[in-house]
Design a protein around this motif. Sequence first.
Motif, PDB file in Angstrom:
ATOM      1  N   UNK A   1       0.830  -1.195   0.000  1.00  0.00           N
ATOM      2  CA  UNK A   1       0.000   0.000   0.000  1.00  0.00           C
ATOM      3  C   UNK A   1       0.872   1.255   0.000  1.00  0.00           C
ATOM      4  N   UNK A   2       0.251   2.366  -0.398  1.00  0.00           N
ATOM      5  CA  UNK A   2       0.907   3.665  -0.316  1.00  0.00           C
ATOM      6  C   UNK A   2      -0.114   4.674   0.209  1.00  0.00           C
ATOM      7  N   UNK A   3       0.163   5.952   0.034  1.00  0.00           N
ATOM      8  CA  UNK A   3      -0.724   6.984   0.579  1.00  0.00           C
ATOM      9  C   UNK A   3      -2.082   7.011  -0.109  1.00  0.00           C
ATOM     10  N   UNK A   4      -2.169   6.518  -1.325  1.00  0.00           N
ATOM     11  CA  UNK A   4      -3.424   6.530  -2.082  1.00  0.00           C
ATOM     12  C   UNK A   4      -4.274   5.290  -1.832  1.00  0.00           C
ATOM     13  N   UNK A   5      -3.787   4.348  -1.030  1.00  0.00           N
ATOM     14  CA  UNK A   5      -4.431   3.037  -0.898  1.00  0.00           C
ATOM     15  C   UNK A   5      -5.451   3.010   0.239  1.00  0.00           C
TER      16      UNK A   5
ATOM     17  N   UNK B   1       6.653   4.423  -0.497  1.00  0.00           N
ATOM     18  CA  UNK B   1       6.495   5.863  -0.659  1.00  0.00           C
ATOM     19  C   UNK B   1       5.900   6.179  -2.028  1.00  0.00           C
ATOM     20  N   UNK B   2       5.018   7.162  -2.029  1.00  0.00           N
ATOM     21  CA  UNK B   2       4.298   7.494  -3.250  1.00  0.00           C
ATOM     22  C   UNK B   2       5.241   7.934  -4.370  1.00  0.00           C
ATOM     23  N   UNK B   3       6.337   8.610  -4.007  1.00  0.00           N
ATOM     24  CA  UNK B   3       7.247   9.109  -5.041  1.00  0.00           C
ATOM     25  C   UNK B   3       8.376   8.138  -5.378  1.00  0.00           C
ATOM     26  N   UNK B   4       8.294   6.893  -4.869  1.00  0.00           N
ATOM     27  CA  UNK B   4       9.315   5.893  -5.192  1.00  0.00           C
ATOM     28  C   UNK B   4       9.153   5.434  -6.635  1.00  0.00           C
ATOM     29  N   UNK B   5      10.209   4.881  -7.193  1.00  0.00           N
ATOM     30  CA  UNK B   5      10.166   4.418  -8.592  1.00  0.00           C
ATOM     31  C   UNK B   5       9.079   3.368  -8.801  1.00  0.00           C
TER      32      UNK B   5
ATOM     33  N   UNK C   1       1.370   3.559 -10.067  1.00  0.00           N
ATOM     34  CA  UNK C   1       0.391   4.644 -10.103  1.00  0.00           C
ATOM     35  C   UNK C   1       0.083   5.088 -11.528  1.00  0.00           C
ATOM     36  N   UNK C   2       1.118   5.239 -12.333  1.00  0.00           N
ATOM     37  CA  UNK C   2       0.897   5.665 -13.714  1.00  0.00           C
ATOM     38  C   UNK C   2       0.094   4.624 -14.490  1.00  0.00           C
ATOM     39  N   UNK C   3       0.367   3.350 -14.238  1.00  0.00           N
ATOM     40  CA  UNK C   3      -0.411   2.300 -14.891  1.00  0.00           C
ATOM     41  C   UNK C   3      -1.864   2.354 -14.421  1.00  0.00           C
ATOM     42  N   UNK C   4      -2.077   2.598 -13.129  1.00  0.00           N
ATOM     43  CA  UNK C   4      -3.432   2.709 -12.590  1.00  0.00           C
ATOM     44  C   UNK C   4      -4.190   3.860 -13.230  1.00  0.00           C
ATOM     45  N   UNK C   5      -3.531   4.991 -13.386  1.00  0.00           N
ATOM     46  CA  UNK C   5      -4.165   6.151 -14.016  1.00  0.00           C
ATOM     47  C   UNK C   5      -4.544   5.832 -15.467  1.00  0.00           C
ATOM     48  N   UNK C   6      -3.682   5.109 -16.156  1.00  0.00           N
ATOM     49  CA  UNK C   6      -3.988   4.693 -17.533  1.00  0.00           C
ATOM     50  C   UNK C   6      -5.247   3.828 -17.555  1.00  0.00           C
TER      51      UNK C   6
END
Length: 293
Positions: free
Chosen positions: A127-131, A255-259, A265-270
């Motif tokens: 999980x991350x901050x958006x989860x 961390x949300x800004x980790x690689x 996250x980018x795949x999720x947004x797609x």
Amino acid sequence: MYSEFLPSQTPLFYANNCDRYQRQEWIKKIEELTGRKVLIYIANHNHPLSSITRDDLLPFYDILYDIRPDCQDDVDLIVHSPGGDPNAAELIVNSILSKAKSFRVIVPLMAKSAATMMCLAADEIVMSDSSELGPIDPQIPIRQPSGIVEYRPAIAFLKGIEKIKEEAEQKGLNPVYIPILQGIDPAFLTSCEQAINFTRDLGEKWLLRSMCKDNPKKAAEIVSQLLDIDKYPNHGQVINYEEARQIGLKVEYIKFDSDLWQLIWRLTVIYQNELRTKQLVKIFESRNYSAVI
């Protein structure tokens, strides 16, 4: 001379499916970073048919072709779902466990209700901050006098009946309750109890194979908290990574800004954009296979 840069598919077929191939490139990037096979189960939360159902089994089994049982791969399931039928969730989880050496669930946005149940079977939840996870108290369909079917928490329903019973024993039956009680079938009360017991038993069983090996007391405590409608009166209540840890779940926070999380996250947004713009219900995907509803 340029053939090595060209897709293996024919031009028209590639053009019709290029969005899928681009998403699968992102899946491969995640796999390269984690060293684990990735399966995708993403639902359109705004669609009325987004719930987990047995209709998900055929498309899900398609993407399982990427998981070879003889190799016992480490598997990550990236899931975004509002929940649904726990029996269907059990079949999906069992299909993964039959092939996976180890099993993690990655929650980029939400895994609620029966999708939270699926997380209990994982060796770890990422999980991350958006989860967010959610309570697992079973919801039961109740037909209103208008004919509309609404879902109500089985636990709250039984507590309400018990409260009416206690009041009737002390003060006599309030006439206001008579129309309510007339519409209740005793078999319906039994089905409420069975739904609660099934959720409890399944949750504890999965935890005992994963995060709570040889610790039935801890497994029971975790499930009891997730079923507690006094602690979580709203079925859509947010359980973030910190609270999930406090409950006793094994959570890896990234961390949300980790690689890695930025790839996820980018795949999720797609996926979210694909679901919204094309009005899709669900997408099931792996590096080589894809199914869309």
